[in-house]
Design a protein around this motif. Sequence first.
Motif, PDB file in Angstrom:
ATOM      1  N   UNK A  69       0.860  -1.086  -0.033  1.00 42.82           N
ATOM      2  CA  UNK A  69       0.029   0.023   0.008  1.00 42.82           C
ATOM      3  C   UNK A  69       1.102   1.102  -0.138  1.00 42.82           C
ATOM      4  N   UNK A  70       0.241   2.413  -0.502  1.00 44.09           N
ATOM      5  CA  UNK A  70       1.070   3.736  -0.350  1.00 44.09           C
ATOM      6  C   UNK A  70       0.497   4.582   0.741  1.00 44.09           C
ATOM      7  N   UNK A  71       1.322   5.374   1.331  1.00 39.42           N
ATOM      8  CA  UNK A  71       0.745   6.305   2.223  1.00 39.42           C
ATOM      9  C   UNK A  71       1.959   7.121   2.714  1.00 39.42           C
ATOM     10  N   UNK A  72       1.501   8.284   3.503  1.00 40.39           N
ATOM     11  CA  UNK A  72       2.538   9.247   3.666  1.00 40.39           C
ATOM     12  C   UNK A  72       3.198   8.885   5.226  1.00 40.39           C
ATOM     13  N   UNK A  73       4.680   9.016   5.321  1.00 40.81           N
ATOM     14  CA  UNK A  73       5.131   8.631   6.649  1.00 40.81           C
ATOM     15  C   UNK A  73       4.962   9.839   7.330  1.00 40.81           C
ATOM     16  N   UNK A  74       4.586   9.667   8.858  1.00 43.56           N
ATOM     17  CA  UNK A  74       4.231  10.930   9.369  1.00 43.56           C
ATOM     18  C   UNK A  74       5.657  11.039  10.293  1.00 43.56           C
ATOM     19  N   UNK A  75       5.756  12.301  10.892  1.00 43.53           N
ATOM     20  CA  UNK A  75       6.939  12.504  11.789  1.00 43.53           C
ATOM     21  C   UNK A  75       7.923  13.584  10.969  1.00 43.53           C
ATOM     22  N   UNK A  76       9.012  13.780  11.467  1.00 37.95           N
ATOM     23  CA  UNK A  76       9.980  14.787  11.191  1.00 37.95           C
ATOM     24  C   UNK A  76      10.365  15.867  12.095  1.00 37.95           C
ATOM     25  N   UNK A  77      11.171  16.806  11.793  1.00 35.90           N
ATOM     26  CA  UNK A  77      11.372  17.823  12.872  1.00 35.90           C
ATOM     27  C   UNK A  77      10.935  19.206  12.279  1.00 35.90           C
ATOM     28  N   UNK A  78      10.565  19.858  13.328  1.00 34.75           N
ATOM     29  CA  UNK A  78      10.224  21.381  13.129  1.00 34.75           C
ATOM     30  C   UNK A  78       9.307  21.576  11.659  1.00 34.75           C
ATOM     31  N   UNK A  79       9.730  22.499  10.824  1.00 36.14           N
ATOM     32  CA  UNK A  79       9.134  22.796   9.640  1.00 36.14           C
ATOM     33  C   UNK A  79       8.706  21.682   8.499  1.00 36.14           C
ATOM     34  N   UNK A  80       9.586  20.440   8.714  1.00 34.78           N
ATOM     35  CA  UNK A  80       9.339  19.299   8.262  1.00 34.78           C
ATOM     36  C   UNK A  80       8.574  18.224   8.693  1.00 34.78           C
ATOM     37  N   UNK A  81       8.013  18.554   9.644  1.00 33.86           N
ATOM     38  CA  UNK A  81       7.145  17.512  10.537  1.00 33.86           C
ATOM     39  C   UNK A  81       5.640  17.129   9.617  1.00 33.86           C
ATOM     40  N   UNK A  82       5.567  16.259   9.223  1.00 33.95           N
ATOM     41  CA  UNK A  82       4.310  15.626   8.521  1.00 33.95           C
ATOM     42  C   UNK A  82       3.506  14.948   9.498  1.00 33.95           C
ATOM     43  N   UNK A  83       2.127  15.534   9.242  1.00 33.28           N
ATOM     44  CA  UNK A  83       1.155  15.066  10.477  1.00 33.28           C
ATOM     45  C   UNK A  83      -0.177  14.691   9.651  1.00 33.28           C
ATOM     46  N   UNK A  84      -0.791  13.664  10.015  1.00 33.19           N
ATOM     47  CA  UNK A  84      -1.990  13.530   9.268  1.00 33.19           C
ATOM     48  C   UNK A  84      -3.230  13.410  10.179  1.00 33.19           C
ATOM     49  N   UNK A  85      -4.508  13.711  10.131  1.00 32.41           N
ATOM     50  CA  UNK A  85      -5.525  13.969  11.015  1.00 32.41           C
ATOM     51  C   UNK A  85      -6.956  14.362  10.217  1.00 32.41           C
ATOM     52  N   UNK A  86      -7.873  13.091  10.116  1.00 32.30           N
ATOM     53  CA  UNK A  86      -8.992  13.175   9.553  1.00 32.30           C
ATOM     54  C   UNK A  86      -8.896  13.544   8.024  1.00 32.30           C
ATOM     55  N   UNK A  87      -7.976  13.122   7.289  1.00 30.79           N
ATOM     56  CA  UNK A  87      -7.763  13.340   6.117  1.00 30.79           C
ATOM     57  C   UNK A  87      -6.862  14.647   5.840  1.00 30.79           C
ATOM     58  N   UNK A  88      -6.669  15.511   6.749  1.00 30.97           N
ATOM     59  CA  UNK A  88      -5.963  16.714   6.406  1.00 30.97           C
ATOM     60  C   UNK A  88      -4.355  16.273   6.508  1.00 30.97           C
ATOM     61  N   UNK A  89      -3.614  16.985   5.462  1.00 31.59           N
ATOM     62  CA  UNK A  89      -2.194  16.869   5.800  1.00 31.59           C
ATOM     63  C   UNK A  89      -1.570  18.209   6.026  1.00 31.59           C
ATOM     64  N   UNK A  90      -0.689  18.141   7.061  1.00 26.36           N
ATOM     65  CA  UNK A  90       0.038  19.189   7.523  1.00 26.36           C
ATOM     66  C   UNK A  90       1.519  18.918   7.523  1.00 26.36           C
ATOM     67  N   UNK A  91       2.045  20.179   6.811  1.00 29.08           N
ATOM     68  CA  UNK A  91       3.716  20.081   7.198  1.00 29.08           C
ATOM     69  C   UNK A  91       4.241  21.324   8.078  1.00 29.08           C
ATOM     70  N   UNK A  92       4.792  20.869   9.233  1.00 35.20           N
ATOM     71  CA  UNK A  92       5.332  21.928  10.206  1.00 35.20           C
ATOM     72  C   UNK A  92       4.029  22.677  10.665  1.00 35.20           C
TER      73      UNK A  92
END
Length: 202
Positions: A69-92
């Motif tokens: 399967x394909x997905x997005x790896x969460x994590x990272x530091x500071x402005x490069x942190x990737x987070x997913x919640x309820x279908x929303x994608x955030x970076x930093x």
Amino acid sequence: IGDLGAGDAGTGDAGTGPARVALSSAALIAGGARLDADVDVDAPAGADWAGGALRVAPAPGAAAGGGFALGLAEGGAGGEAVTLAAGEVRVGGVLVGRLGAEATGAPGAPLVVELLAGATTEAVETLLGAVEARATARPTGASQTLEVRLRDGAGAEASRALEVEILRDLLVEAEGGPVRAAGLPGAGEAGAPALATLASGE
């Protein structure tokens, strides 16, 4: 914008033939393996990404395979942190996109991120670097050809075929009997990218 190019470890010239990457099946099962943790996007200054999209999917006409399967790896530091919640994608912490309806996370389903006004070129680079393959059991196939496609807010697109080879784990003899060794590195582990650059058009 131009084509995705093969990285230093890839075979195939930038912008022409498919890039290639090898991933350890053990890494996929253990939590996922990034296709390429370091991708550069060469876009005009102030590029508008709102309304664009990042799509990674089995290439049209390609034989089924891979079993991952394909997905997005969460994590990272500071402005490069990737987070997913309820279908929303955030970076930093900034909302940069939403997962498309096709992105179910099932094997064979595409990964689609619909880009929003908060997306910058740097954020798009981070998302590309966060794309990963994952599996809950040993992948059934030996390889899968993917199409990586990026579209900006003006409708300009770049795409590249990526051949993903799944490497089987090695069984090695150790005191007490054979043990499984995940000694076959994936692209990220080897430290050399498979997809290098998304070049701007003329």
